[in-house]
Design a protein around this motif. Structure first.
Motif, PDB file in Angstrom:
ATOM      1  N   THR A   1      12.396   7.143  -8.927  1.00 54.34           N
ATOM      2  CA  THR A   1      12.926   5.975  -9.612  1.00 54.34           C
ATOM      3  C   THR A   1      14.176   5.525  -8.871  1.00 54.34           C
ATOM      4  O   THR A   1      14.985   6.347  -8.439  1.00 54.34           O
TER       5      THR A   1
ATOM      6  N   SER B   1       8.472   1.502 -10.345  1.00 56.87           N
ATOM      7  CA  SER B   1       9.925   1.513 -10.564  1.00 56.87           C
ATOM      8  C   SER B   1      10.684   2.176  -9.428  1.00 56.87           C
ATOM      9  O   SER B   1      11.900   2.131  -9.389  1.00 56.87           O
ATOM     10  N   GLY B   2       9.974   2.788  -8.517  1.00 52.39           N
ATOM     11  CA  GLY B   2      10.656   3.511  -7.449  1.00 52.39           C
ATOM     12  C   GLY B   2      10.090   3.192  -6.083  1.00 52.39           C
ATOM     13  O   GLY B   2       9.247   2.309  -5.923  1.00 52.39           O
TER      14      GLY B   2
END
Length: 124
Positions: free
Chosen positions: A84, A16-17
């Motif tokens: 994130t 997600s990051g």
């Protein structure tokens, strides 16, 4: 190279990051891949050159990578703690960059803007 590049792309997509090459390498090796660190760097460079991934520099100067949801121009809001990232638009930034370029006689103005903070989960 294509299979290994796909493995790197998949690892980025599952995150997600933003991730460093070393982080991706460690994840891939932990999953049983025989990929080398140099191959990870080459795959990331090729994907960056083709616009498949975004790259930014951390405060320490390290390049980190993220597979983005859109090919359109965008910026990121990045958590300093967990990395994130959220894709954001910045119409005010776009206008400002065009205006400041025009005021100084510049054409074909581009820019890079990343916004850093602490996400709600890490703040809790």
């Amino acid at each position: 190279m294509t299979t290994r590049r796909e493995a790197v792309r998949r690892a980025l997509t599952e995150s997600s990051g933003f991730r460093s090459a070393q982080d991706l390498y460690a994840d891939l090796r932990a999953d049983g891949s025989k990929i080398g660190l140099t191959t990870v760097y080459r795959a990331l460079q090729a994907m960056s050159d083709s616009g498949e991934v975004d790259v930014l520099r951390t405060d320490e100067g390290e390049a980190v990578y993220r597979a983005c949801d859109t090919e359109d121009h965008h910026h990121h809001l990045v958590c300093r703690v967990c990395s994130t990232a959220v894709e954001i638009e910045g119409p005010a930034v776009e206008r400002w960059a065009a205006e400041i370029g025009a005021q100084h006689g510049f054409t074909e103005v581009t820019h890079t803007v990343e916004v850093f903070g602490t996400c709600a989960r890490c703040s809790a």
